[in-house]
Design an enzyme around this catalytic site. Sequence first.
Site, PDB file in Angstrom:
ATOM      1  N   TYR A  32     114.689  34.547 -35.968  1.00  0.00           N
ATOM      2  CA  TYR A  32     114.369  33.254 -36.576  1.00  0.00           C
ATOM      3  C   TYR A  32     114.488  33.296 -38.082  1.00  0.00           C
ATOM      4  O   TYR A  32     114.636  34.363 -38.677  1.00  0.00           O
ATOM      5  CB  TYR A  32     112.957  32.817 -36.172  1.00  0.00           C
ATOM      6  CG  TYR A  32     111.844  33.549 -36.905  1.00  0.00           C
ATOM      7  CD1 TYR A  32     111.460  34.831 -36.555  1.00  0.00           C
ATOM      8  CD2 TYR A  32     111.182  32.943 -37.978  1.00  0.00           C
ATOM      9  CE1 TYR A  32     110.450  35.500 -37.236  1.00  0.00           C
ATOM     10  CE2 TYR A  32     110.168  33.600 -38.660  1.00  0.00           C
ATOM     11  CZ  TYR A  32     109.804  34.876 -38.286  1.00  0.00           C
ATOM     12  OH  TYR A  32     108.816  35.527 -38.974  1.00  0.00           O
ATOM     13  N   ARG A  51     121.136  36.296 -43.196  1.00  0.00           N
ATOM     14  CA  ARG A  51     120.108  37.176 -42.620  1.00  0.00           C
ATOM     15  C   ARG A  51     119.897  36.871 -41.143  1.00  0.00           C
ATOM     16  O   ARG A  51     119.721  37.792 -40.333  1.00  0.00           O
ATOM     17  CB  ARG A  51     118.790  37.029 -43.397  1.00  0.00           C
ATOM     18  CG  ARG A  51     117.724  38.022 -42.946  1.00  0.00           C
ATOM     19  CD  ARG A  51     116.492  38.008 -43.820  1.00  0.00           C
ATOM     20  NE  ARG A  51     115.775  36.743 -43.739  1.00  0.00           N
ATOM     21  CZ  ARG A  51     114.694  36.451 -44.460  1.00  0.00           C
ATOM     22  NH1 ARG A  51     114.207  37.327 -45.321  1.00  0.00           N
ATOM     23  NH2 ARG A  51     114.089  35.286 -44.333  1.00  0.00           N
ATOM     24  N   ARG A  99     113.910  35.578 -15.073  1.00  0.00           N
ATOM     25  CA  ARG A  99     113.344  36.685 -15.839  1.00  0.00           C
ATOM     26  C   ARG A  99     113.783  38.055 -15.323  1.00  0.00           C
ATOM     27  O   ARG A  99     113.433  38.453 -14.211  1.00  0.00           O
ATOM     28  CB  ARG A  99     111.810  36.596 -15.840  1.00  0.00           C
ATOM     29  CG  ARG A  99     111.169  37.575 -16.814  1.00  0.00           C
ATOM     30  CD  ARG A  99     109.659  37.517 -16.776  1.00  0.00           C
ATOM     31  NE  ARG A  99     109.077  38.462 -17.717  1.00  0.00           N
ATOM     32  CZ  ARG A  99     108.988  39.773 -17.499  1.00  0.00           C
ATOM     33  NH1 ARG A  99     109.430  40.273 -16.369  1.00  0.00           N
ATOM     34  NH2 ARG A  99     108.456  40.573 -18.408  1.00  0.00           N
ATOM     35  N   HIS A 101     114.836  41.980 -17.517  1.00  0.00           N
ATOM     36  CA  HIS A 101     114.902  42.529 -18.867  1.00  0.00           C
ATOM     37  C   HIS A 101     116.327  42.558 -19.422  1.00  0.00           C
ATOM     38  O   HIS A 101     116.553  42.297 -20.592  1.00  0.00           O
ATOM     39  CB  HIS A 101     114.317  43.943 -18.914  1.00  0.00           C
ATOM     40  CG  HIS A 101     112.814  43.947 -18.820  1.00  0.00           C
ATOM     41  ND1 HIS A 101     112.141  43.522 -17.697  1.00  0.00           N
ATOM     42  CD2 HIS A 101     111.868  44.298 -19.701  1.00  0.00           C
ATOM     43  CE1 HIS A 101     110.837  43.618 -17.903  1.00  0.00           C
ATOM     44  NE2 HIS A 101     110.651  44.086 -19.119  1.00  0.00           N
ATOM     45  N   LYS A 145     114.447  39.935 -38.422  1.00  0.00           N
ATOM     46  CA  LYS A 145     113.449  38.857 -38.368  1.00  0.00           C
ATOM     47  C   LYS A 145     113.319  38.404 -36.918  1.00  0.00           C
ATOM     48  O   LYS A 145     113.843  37.375 -36.501  1.00  0.00           O
ATOM     49  CB  LYS A 145     113.842  37.707 -39.305  1.00  0.00           C
ATOM     50  CG  LYS A 145     112.668  36.881 -39.751  1.00  0.00           C
ATOM     51  CD  LYS A 145     112.969  36.132 -41.026  1.00  0.00           C
ATOM     52  CE  LYS A 145     111.931  35.100 -41.382  1.00  0.00           C
ATOM     53  NZ  LYS A 145     110.579  35.600 -41.592  1.00  0.00           N
ATOM     54  N   GLU A 177     104.690  45.959 -46.594  1.00  0.00           N
ATOM     55  CA  GLU A 177     104.781  44.543 -46.996  1.00  0.00           C
ATOM     56  C   GLU A 177     103.567  43.824 -46.437  1.00  0.00           C
ATOM     57  O   GLU A 177     102.666  44.448 -45.873  1.00  0.00           O
ATOM     58  CB  GLU A 177     106.091  43.933 -46.483  1.00  0.00           C
ATOM     59  CG  GLU A 177     106.246  43.995 -44.975  1.00  0.00           C
ATOM     60  CD  GLU A 177     107.574  43.416 -44.467  1.00  0.00           C
ATOM     61  OE1 GLU A 177     108.185  42.601 -45.169  1.00  0.00           O
ATOM     62  OE2 GLU A 177     107.961  43.775 -43.343  1.00  0.00           O
ATOM     63  N   LEU A 201     111.121  43.534 -44.208  1.00  0.00           N
ATOM     64  CA  LEU A 201     112.077  42.429 -44.170  1.00  0.00           C
ATOM     65  C   LEU A 201     112.675  42.253 -45.573  1.00  0.00           C
ATOM     66  O   LEU A 201     111.927  42.213 -46.555  1.00  0.00           O
ATOM     67  CB  LEU A 201     111.362  41.136 -43.759  1.00  0.00           C
ATOM     68  CG  LEU A 201     112.314  39.973 -43.522  1.00  0.00           C
ATOM     69  CD1 LEU A 201     112.991  40.128 -42.154  1.00  0.00           C
ATOM     70  CD2 LEU A 201     111.609  38.639 -43.614  1.00  0.00           C
TER      71      LEU A 201
HETATM   72  N1  PDD Z   1     107.929  35.105 -43.292  1.00  0.00           N
HETATM   73  N2  PDD Z   1     108.046  39.960 -44.776  1.00  0.00           N
HETATM   74  C1  PDD Z   1     107.736  39.417 -43.588  1.00  0.00           C
HETATM   75  C2  PDD Z   1     107.198  40.291 -42.511  1.00  0.00           C
HETATM   76  C3  PDD Z   1     107.918  38.032 -43.385  1.00  0.00           C
HETATM   77  O1  PDD Z   1     107.623  37.490 -42.178  1.00  0.00           O
HETATM   78  C4  PDD Z   1     108.395  37.223 -44.447  1.00  0.00           C
HETATM   79  C5  PDD Z   1     108.626  35.744 -44.286  1.00  0.00           C
HETATM   80  C6  PDD Z   1     108.685  37.841 -45.680  1.00  0.00           C
HETATM   81  C7  PDD Z   1     109.256  37.060 -46.834  1.00  0.00           C
HETATM   82  O2  PDD Z   1     110.567  36.661 -46.562  1.00  0.00           O
HETATM   83  P1  PDD Z   1     111.213  35.359 -47.228  1.00  0.00           P
HETATM   84  O3  PDD Z   1     111.018  35.470 -48.695  1.00  0.00           O
HETATM   85  O4  PDD Z   1     112.620  35.442 -46.854  1.00  0.00           O
HETATM   86  O5  PDD Z   1     110.497  34.196 -46.644  1.00  0.00           O
HETATM   87  C8  PDD Z   1     108.514  39.213 -45.788  1.00  0.00           C
HETATM   88  C9  PDD Z   1     108.199  33.722 -42.953  1.00  0.00           C
HETATM   89  C10 PDD Z   1     108.047  32.767 -44.079  1.00  0.00           C
HETATM   90  C11 PDD Z   1     107.379  33.379 -41.725  1.00  0.00           C
HETATM   91  O6  PDD Z   1     107.393  34.192 -40.804  1.00  0.00           O
HETATM   92  O7  PDD Z   1     106.795  32.321 -41.669  1.00  0.00           O
END
Ligand code: PDD
Length: 282
Positions: A32, A51, A99, A101, A145, A177, A201
């Site tokens: 996503y 990304r 369903r 895997h 992501k 992070e 990320l």
């Molecule tokens: N999250 N690290 C993680 C684990 C994240 O889920 C996000 C963003 C970031 C920052 O990434 P960016 O600057 O590209 O938004 C770092 C989004 C906003 C969310 O899951 O809602």
Amino acid sequence: MVIGYFNGEFIPVEQAVIPIDERGHQFGDGVYEVIRVYNGKPFMLDEHIERLIKSGEAIKLRMEKTAEELQQIIHEAVQKSQLNNCDVYIQVTRGIATRKHLFPDAPVSITMTVRPMQVTEETEREKGKTAIFHEDERWTNCYIKSLNLLPNILAKQTAQEAGCYEAILVKDGFVTEGTSSNVYLVKDDSIYTTPLSKQILPGITRMAVKECAEKLGIPFIEKHFTPDELLQADEVFITSTTNEIMPIVRIDESVIQDGSAGKLTTALFEKFKESIDIVQPI
Ligand code: PDD
């Protein structure tokens, strides 16, 4: 207007029905993006789409749509929403199939919402937010992501139950992070942040911050740091699409310096605002 989208159709969000066998919902088998639209213009859309495609490749998901087609769907949804300032959520999953895997032989599903932007009040940003430290319990491929956010959700909930906003994740003694943000410290007029690797990320806002720092002549140093180093910092902040640049003024019981938003963090945010060119926030 809030807009919902599922596999080619625009639908009211409350009416959208996801089939029981949709793999995003059964397995979290998808990827996503969250994209912010300022003044009708999706911010760093090329980077977000790149990304998204890379995340898809990393989980062997055939995206089926080109970057241009994905951008087109997003533009169309934003237009339909009639919202100038909004947050777009888009997810692509391995589709709908009974369903099992193993990968199904099914077209991918694309789901999207467009909602009014959740604006952070300036007073809130001036005050800053609080955080806790939390063990990073996630898998080894956090550069993807992915829809699988259970450890992030659990850590963020723990933060909230402790009266805090974000959980800063720690792996093998180093900060990785936040649960939904990248983490930075300021020390002696330089910005430090965790280097890119499979463990974090690659934030799009991180990219923007790096550029802003360069424009301001502030050294941007990608280097691992410990929770103690974070607590000893002159300033701490986090970044994400929805938080933009947000000062962190306390972590667990430790107040960062005098407990207010730092000078350099504020300067960085001013520069960031120039780059997004906010004319009329709603
Ligand atoms: N999250 N690290 C993680 C684990 C994240 O889920 C996000 C963003 C970031 C920052 O990434 P960016 O600057 O590209 O938004 C770092 C989004 C906003 C969310 O899951 O809602």
